[in-house]
Scaffold this motif. Structure first.
Motif, short mmCIF file in Angstrom:
data_model
loop_
_atom_site.label_atom_id
_atom_site.label_comp_id
_atom_site.label_asym_id
_atom_site.label_seq_id
_atom_site.Cartn_x
_atom_site.Cartn_y
_atom_site.Cartn_z
N THR A 2 1.02 -1.22 -0.11
CA THR A 2 0.03 0.28 0.28
C THR A 2 0.62 0.86 -0.03
OG1 THR A 2 -1.69 -0.96 1.14
CG2 THR A 2 -2.16 0.75 1.34
N THR A 3 0.84 2.11 -0.69
CA THR A 3 1.07 3.57 -1.03
C THR A 3 1.24 4.28 -0.32
OG1 THR A 3 1.64 3.05 -3.33
CG2 THR A 3 2.04 5.10 -2.73
N GLN A 4 1.70 4.80 1.09
CA GLN A 4 1.34 6.05 1.54
C GLN A 4 1.49 7.29 1.05
OE1 GLN A 4 4.30 5.13 4.67
NE2 GLN A 4 2.26 4.52 6.13
N VAL A 5 0.10 8.34 1.37
CA VAL A 5 0.46 9.79 0.44
C VAL A 5 0.28 10.28 1.75
CG1 VAL A 5 -1.22 11.04 -0.73
CG2 VAL A 5 -1.52 8.85 -1.76
N PHE A 6 0.88 11.53 2.12
CA PHE A 6 0.92 12.53 2.97
C PHE A 6 1.70 13.45 2.41
CE2 PHE A 6 4.76 9.87 2.99
CZ PHE A 6 5.47 10.28 3.40
N GLY A 7 1.50 15.03 3.10
CA GLY A 7 1.59 16.17 3.23
C GLY A 7 2.79 16.22 3.64
N HIS A 8 3.17 17.55 4.66
CA HIS A 8 3.79 18.01 5.49
C HIS A 8 3.84 17.84 6.74
CE1 HIS A 8 1.38 21.62 5.88
NE2 HIS A 8 1.43 21.93 4.05
N LYS A 9 4.62 18.15 7.61
CA LYS A 9 4.56 18.43 8.68
C LYS A 9 3.39 19.18 9.34
CE LYS A 9 8.59 16.29 9.76
NZ LYS A 9 10.27 16.43 10.62
N SER A 10 3.33 19.29 10.54
CA SER A 10 1.94 20.06 11.25
C SER A 10 0.76 20.47 9.98
CB SER A 10 2.92 22.22 11.40
OG SER A 10 3.85 21.70 12.45
N ILE A 20 -6.20 12.32 1.07
CA ILE A 20 -7.51 11.47 1.10
C ILE A 20 -7.51 12.18 -0.26
CG2 ILE A 20 -9.52 11.83 2.12
CD1 ILE A 20 -8.78 13.35 4.72
N ILE A 21 -7.51 12.66 -0.93
CA ILE A 21 -8.40 12.62 -2.59
C ILE A 21 -6.87 12.53 -3.04
CG2 ILE A 21 -8.68 14.51 -4.01
CD1 ILE A 21 -8.86 16.62 -2.29
N TRP A 22 -6.51 12.11 -2.81
CA TRP A 22 -5.19 11.28 -3.73
C TRP A 22 -4.91 10.15 -3.71
CZ3 TRP A 22 -4.72 12.83 -8.41
CH2 TRP A 22 -3.28 12.34 -9.38
N ALA A 23 -5.00 9.43 -2.40
CA ALA A 23 -5.43 8.14 -2.24
C ALA A 23 -6.53 7.33 -2.75
CB ALA A 23 -5.01 7.99 -0.62
N TRP A 24 -7.60 8.32 -2.51
CA TRP A 24 -9.19 7.51 -2.97
C TRP A 24 -8.90 7.45 -4.71
CZ3 TRP A 24 -11.62 10.12 -7.16
CH2 TRP A 24 -12.95 9.59 -7.75
N PRO A 33 -3.80 0.31 -4.14
CA PRO A 33 -3.98 0.52 -3.21
C PRO A 33 -3.37 1.40 -2.46
CG PRO A 33 -3.39 -1.79 -3.22
CD PRO A 33 -3.18 -1.44 -4.20
N ALA A 34 -3.96 2.51 -2.02
CA ALA A 34 -2.96 3.68 -1.42
C ALA A 34 -4.00 3.98 -0.55
CB ALA A 34 -3.27 4.73 -2.51
N LYS A 35 -3.50 4.72 0.71
CA LYS A 35 -4.24 5.29 1.95
C LYS A 35 -3.19 6.49 2.51
CE LYS A 35 -1.47 3.41 6.17
NZ LYS A 35 -1.66 3.22 6.73
N PRO A 36 -3.95 8.08 2.99
CA PRO A 36 -3.54 8.64 3.23
C PRO A 36 -3.13 9.25 4.68
CG PRO A 36 -6.31 9.10 3.08
CD PRO A 36 -5.47 7.22 2.96
N VAL A 37 -1.87 9.25 4.84
CA VAL A 37 -1.52 8.95 6.00
C VAL A 37 -1.46 10.73 7.04
CG1 VAL A 37 -1.17 6.75 6.92
CG2 VAL A 37 1.22 8.92 5.95
N LEU A 38 -0.66 11.68 8.08
CA LEU A 38 -0.75 12.61 8.01
C LEU A 38 0.86 12.64 8.73
CD1 LEU A 38 -3.33 13.76 9.65
CD2 LEU A 38 -2.94 14.18 7.23
N LEU A 39 1.46 13.79 9.22
CA LEU A 39 2.78 13.88 10.01
C LEU A 39 2.68 14.42 11.30
CD1 LEU A 39 5.22 14.17 6.50
CD2 LEU A 39 4.22 12.19 8.02
N GLY A 40 1.40 14.61 12.29
CA GLY A 40 1.02 15.04 13.87
C GLY A 40 -0.45 15.15 12.83
#
Length: 306
Positions: A2-10, A20-24, A33-40
């Motif tokens: 599964t590919t993790q999709v994330f942006g920047h910290k904070s 969320i948009i790109w993982a969809w 297969p992809a899922k959104p994650v956050l760095l904070g």
């Protein structure tokens, strides 16, 4: 894998919604297969977006595993990404900021960096006709991201295309932009539950100017009196943040969305000099109002001088 999709910290609204948009899109349209994650923790406006559109808060991660497939959105700056980012398998970058340099990839990748106000706008473009297949919640996330990054089209980063995409999304959703944006900004302005250190880091990026490392923080609000009422304790917390984050100085701009101006907190002569050299301001106290300054990306960072 599964590919993790994330942006920047904070993570702000765009760095929460765009993953969320790109993982969809990757999962539902491309079959990858992809899922959104956050760095904070997401900020209050991003949290409002999740609740309003019935979206699950993505998992918060502290680092990435070696060889893990990832897509980076809303940044290309290693300082804003996990410590092990260059050991991951970066598959793509989708961004609207200047190129910083320092990322390493395992091979050729897809990179899209466009001069638009919001990453979500770029994503809608990249989807093409498939954008029409976005469910309501995903369209809602895209609309919220664009209205956030453009400050409801007030920001100088706004393009006609950002505005057109947002208006199309709002029409599809039956949303009144002015009313919805007011709800968003009210959520963004409610910072009562956050510590001073949290406020300083809530929407901030690290930049070096002539050998001086800055944490450049922006608080966008329709109630500037709330953070400005805490200016003494905020400035007292600068030294703690500087020591913990390894920066030389904090620059905190309180952006009044409705008046379209920023107030910079001025704790010392270094910041006073930055205000005078960068913005032509005359500083007489521990704050200075900068008329028309609203965008860190377009107006603050490019003009910083020490």
């Amino acid at each position: 894998m599964t590919t993790q999709v994330f942006g920047h910290k904070s993570p702000d609204t765009d760095s929460t919604g765009s993953p969320i948009i790109w993982a969809w899109y990757l999962s539902e349209i491309k079959g990858e297969p992809a899922k959104p994650v956050l760095l904070g923790e997401p900020n209050t406006e991003a949290a409002f977006m999740l609740t309003h559109w019935g979206l699950d808060k993505p998992e918060i991660i502290s680092d990435v595993a070696e060889g893990a497939p990832v897509v980076i959105v809303d940044t290309n700056n290693p300082a804003e990404l996990p410590a092990s980012i260059n050991s991951a398998d970066i598959r793509a970058i989708i961004d609207h900021h200047k190129l910083v340099g320092g990322l390493e990839t395992k091979g050729p990748i897809d990179i899209t960096v466009r001069p638009l106000a919001c990453t979500a706008t770029i994503m809608v473009d990249l989807m093409g006709d498939d954008a029409a297949k976005m469910p309501e919640a995903i369209k809602g996330a895209a609309l919220t991201c664009i209205l956030s990054d453009t400050l409801e089209f007030r920001s100088p980063t706004t393009t006609d295309h950002d505005k057109a995409v947002a208006q199309k999304l709002a029409a599809d959703l039956g949303v009144n932009i002015a009313e919805f944006a007011a709800q968003m900004f009210a959520a963004k302005s409610d910072v009562s539950a956050f510590s001073d250190a949290d406020l300083i880091r809530m929407d901030s990026k690290e930049y070096e100017v002539d050998g001086t490392k800055f944490r450049v923080s922006v608080l966008e609000t329709t109630a500037p009196e709330i953070p400005l009422g805490r200016k003494d304790s905020l400035m007292a917390t600068y030294k703690t943040v500087q020591a913990e984050d390894g920066v030389d100085e904090v620059l905190l701009f309180v952006v009044d969305i409705l008046k379209e101006e920023a107030t910079l907190l001025v704790p010392n002569d270094l910041v006073k000099g930055v205000a005078e050299k960068s913005f032509g301001a005359t500083v007489a106290g521990d704050t200075v109002v900068l008329p028309g300054i609203m965008s860190r990306k377009k107006q603050i960072i490019p003009n910083l001088k020490v």
